[in-house]
Design a protein around this motif. Sequence first.
Motif, PDB file in Angstrom:
ATOM      1  N   ASP A 169       0.859  -1.173   0.000  1.00  0.00           N
ATOM      2  CA  ASP A 169       0.000   0.000   0.000  1.00  0.00           C
ATOM      3  C   ASP A 169       0.899   1.228   0.000  1.00  0.00           C
ATOM      4  O   ASP A 169       1.801   1.355   0.844  1.00  0.00           O
ATOM      5  N   ASP A 170       0.673   2.109  -0.951  1.00  0.00           N
ATOM      6  CA  ASP A 170       1.529   3.264  -1.172  1.00  0.00           C
ATOM      7  C   ASP A 170       0.806   4.546  -0.753  1.00  0.00           C
ATOM      8  O   ASP A 170      -0.086   5.011  -1.469  1.00  0.00           O
ATOM      9  N   PRO A 171       1.152   5.138   0.396  1.00  0.00           N
ATOM     10  CA  PRO A 171       0.506   6.388   0.810  1.00  0.00           C
ATOM     11  C   PRO A 171       0.785   7.509  -0.192  1.00  0.00           C
ATOM     12  O   PRO A 171       1.815   7.518  -0.876  1.00  0.00           O
ATOM     13  N   GLN A 172      -0.131   8.462  -0.246  1.00  0.00           N
ATOM     14  CA  GLN A 172       0.006   9.611  -1.139  1.00  0.00           C
ATOM     15  C   GLN A 172       0.262  10.873  -0.325  1.00  0.00           C
ATOM     16  O   GLN A 172      -0.448  11.145   0.651  1.00  0.00           O
ATOM     17  N   ASP A 173       1.267  11.622  -0.706  1.00  0.00           N
ATOM     18  CA  ASP A 173       1.584  12.883  -0.045  1.00  0.00           C
ATOM     19  C   ASP A 173       1.022  14.045  -0.864  1.00  0.00           C
ATOM     20  O   ASP A 173       0.887  13.953  -2.093  1.00  0.00           O
ATOM     21  N   LEU A 174       0.737  15.128  -0.191  1.00  0.00           N
ATOM     22  CA  LEU A 174       0.326  16.353  -0.865  1.00  0.00           C
ATOM     23  C   LEU A 174       1.580  17.085  -1.323  1.00  0.00           C
ATOM     24  O   LEU A 174       2.540  17.220  -0.563  1.00  0.00           O
ATOM     25  N   VAL A 175       1.607  17.536  -2.580  1.00  0.00           N
ATOM     26  CA  VAL A 175       2.719  18.355  -3.055  1.00  0.00           C
ATOM     27  C   VAL A 175       2.197  19.750  -3.380  1.00  0.00           C
ATOM     28  O   VAL A 175       1.160  19.918  -4.011  1.00  0.00           O
ATOM     29  N   VAL A 176       2.946  20.755  -2.893  1.00  0.00           N
ATOM     30  CA  VAL A 176       2.586  22.162  -3.075  1.00  0.00           C
ATOM     31  C   VAL A 176       3.847  22.925  -3.457  1.00  0.00           C
ATOM     32  O   VAL A 176       4.968  22.418  -3.328  1.00  0.00           O
ATOM     33  N   ALA A 177       3.671  24.151  -3.913  1.00  0.00           N
ATOM     34  CA  ALA A 177       4.827  24.998  -4.219  1.00  0.00           C
ATOM     35  C   ALA A 177       5.590  25.304  -2.939  1.00  0.00           C
ATOM     36  O   ALA A 177       4.997  25.647  -1.907  1.00  0.00           O
ATOM     37  N   ALA A 178       6.916  25.181  -2.974  1.00  0.00           N
ATOM     38  CA  ALA A 178       7.736  25.363  -1.780  1.00  0.00           C
ATOM     39  C   ALA A 178       7.650  26.773  -1.219  1.00  0.00           C
ATOM     40  O   ALA A 178       7.820  26.976  -0.012  1.00  0.00           O
ATOM     41  N   ASP A 179       7.389  27.771  -2.084  1.00  0.00           N
ATOM     42  CA  ASP A 179       7.328  29.154  -1.618  1.00  0.00           C
ATOM     43  C   ASP A 179       5.896  29.637  -1.383  1.00  0.00           C
ATOM     44  O   ASP A 179       5.652  30.831  -1.237  1.00  0.00           O
ATOM     45  N   SER A 180       4.952  28.678  -1.328  1.00  0.00           N
ATOM     46  CA  SER A 180       3.546  29.057  -1.130  1.00  0.00           C
ATOM     47  C   SER A 180       3.194  29.083   0.348  1.00  0.00           C
ATOM     48  O   SER A 180       3.899  28.516   1.194  1.00  0.00           O
ATOM     49  N   GLU A 181       2.081  29.730   0.656  1.00  0.00           N
ATOM     50  CA  GLU A 181       1.598  29.762   2.040  1.00  0.00           C
ATOM     51  C   GLU A 181       1.260  28.364   2.530  1.00  0.00           C
ATOM     52  O   GLU A 181       1.435  28.052   3.718  1.00  0.00           O
ATOM     53  N   LEU A 182       0.797  27.510   1.623  1.00  0.00           N
ATOM     54  CA  LEU A 182       0.430  26.145   2.007  1.00  0.00           C
ATOM     55  C   LEU A 182       1.633  25.383   2.578  1.00  0.00           C
ATOM     56  O   LEU A 182       1.474  24.496   3.418  1.00  0.00           O
ATOM     57  N   ALA A 183       2.826  25.725   2.106  1.00  0.00           N
ATOM     58  CA  ALA A 183       4.031  25.010   2.543  1.00  0.00           C
ATOM     59  C   ALA A 183       4.388  25.296   3.993  1.00  0.00           C
ATOM     60  O   ALA A 183       5.140  24.530   4.613  1.00  0.00           O
ATOM     61  N   THR A 184       3.845  26.381   4.541  1.00  0.00           N
ATOM     62  CA  THR A 184       4.242  26.779   5.906  1.00  0.00           C
ATOM     63  C   THR A 184       3.069  26.925   6.869  1.00  0.00           C
ATOM     64  O   THR A 184       3.286  27.175   8.057  1.00  0.00           O
ATOM     65  N   CYS A 185       1.837  26.759   6.371  1.00  0.00           N
ATOM     66  CA  CYS A 185       0.673  27.066   7.223  1.00  0.00           C
ATOM     67  C   CYS A 185       0.148  25.875   7.998  1.00  0.00           C
ATOM     68  O   CYS A 185      -0.901  25.945   8.634  1.00  0.00           O
ATOM     69  N   GLY A 186       0.829  24.733   7.923  1.00  0.00           N
ATOM     70  CA  GLY A 186       0.411  23.595   8.727  1.00  0.00           C
ATOM     71  C   GLY A 186      -0.747  22.796   8.160  1.00  0.00           C
ATOM     72  O   GLY A 186      -1.675  22.437   8.884  1.00  0.00           O
ATOM     73  N   VAL A 187      -0.707  22.497   6.864  1.00  0.00           N
ATOM     74  CA  VAL A 187      -1.717  21.638   6.240  1.00  0.00           C
ATOM     75  C   VAL A 187      -1.572  20.226   6.802  1.00  0.00           C
ATOM     76  O   VAL A 187      -0.468  19.662   6.808  1.00  0.00           O
ATOM     77  N   ASP A 188      -2.695  19.671   7.280  1.00  0.00           N
ATOM     78  CA  ASP A 188      -2.661  18.326   7.865  1.00  0.00           C
ATOM     79  C   ASP A 188      -3.454  17.307   7.067  1.00  0.00           C
ATOM     80  O   ASP A 188      -3.102  16.131   7.045  1.00  0.00           O
ATOM     81  N   ARG A 189      -4.536  17.732   6.444  1.00  0.00           N
ATOM     82  CA  ARG A 189      -5.421  16.785   5.765  1.00  0.00           C
ATOM     83  C   ARG A 189      -5.944  17.389   4.474  1.00  0.00           C
ATOM     84  O   ARG A 189      -5.844  18.604   4.242  1.00  0.00           O
ATOM     85  N   LEU A 190      -6.489  16.547   3.642  1.00  0.00           N
ATOM     86  CA  LEU A 190      -6.957  16.993   2.320  1.00  0.00           C
ATOM     87  C   LEU A 190      -8.009  18.087   2.426  1.00  0.00           C
ATOM     88  O   LEU A 190      -8.079  18.980   1.582  1.00  0.00           O
ATOM     89  N   LEU A 191      -8.832  18.021   3.447  1.00  0.00           N
ATOM     90  CA  LEU A 191      -9.893  19.014   3.595  1.00  0.00           C
ATOM     91  C   LEU A 191      -9.323  20.429   3.679  1.00  0.00           C
ATOM     92  O   LEU A 191      -9.990  21.400   3.299  1.00  0.00           O
TER      93      LEU A 191
END
Length: 299
Positions: A169-191
């Motif tokens: 079973d291969d888990p899937q990670d979220l990929v975002v732009a490294a310089d985006s707010e998403l990269a530093t705002c503590g995203v935990d789940r897909l929602l």
Amino acid sequence: MIDPNRLQMLRAVEHHGTISEVARVMHLTPSAVSQQIRQLASEVGTTLLEREGRSIRLTPAAYTLLAYSHSVAAAWEDVRAELDVLASGEQLSGHLSLGSFATAIPSLVASAAVTLTTRRTGVTVSVREADTAESLTLLLHRTIDLAVVAAPVDHPLDDPRFDQHTLLDDPQDLVVAADSELATCGVDRLLDVSRERWVEPHHDQRRLIESACAMEGFVPHFEHQTNDWNSALALVAGGMGVCLYPRMAPINTAGVRRITLSGPNLPVRRVLTFVRAGSVRQPLISTYLRLLEQVVRQR
């Protein structure tokens, strides 16, 4: 004696759903496919297809015929396995043809193939990149001997025409732009990214993303589509959208941040091997499967 090629046409209609799609996959004209089905119907003395509005469907007689043909095909593969064992003895030889989705080739398929051909000088292997649907079609057409496929864990690929085995079973990670707010705002789940734009790397991964997002209660908005992971990651790095990326695959694109998700509905795909029913005991196939399992254990 029923012509096996015509039975294959009927199986293809069952699998693809339309005459036109079977013709496209088999590189034939729709009239040629229809003629083969009519001749098969004449051989067995019953109607195999019937109209339903503008589409067609298989008759109960067709499903009965296919059920028996699947059993016969599996029995023949079993016979081939016995004959191959007798012919090879201790000396494994021959050609093994593999189909696989892209990210499994460098991480799993190639390693096992190299080991097999290094240890057994009489063995050759060919590898063909193919998505899940294409791999199963290639198996049915006997173009390949074994397929490595991926599917969402909540969408099992049950099919009596194949023997299947779960590799991992291969888990899937979220990929975002490294310089985006998403990269530093503590995203935990897909929602947390339900309002973001999405990049579709190919249709197999799109189905997985849609399934994972549905479990979180939202529908992803796909704004970009590509059939290449490097292109998808470049779009993500440029801030054009987000995507799910396989844990088993490395990221070689600069400007991308990989985020490990948490929560009750973690996106996971299941990596499986498929072979034609009854063929799993053929020496080349069984040996390669053992080597694949060794690669997985060493990961």
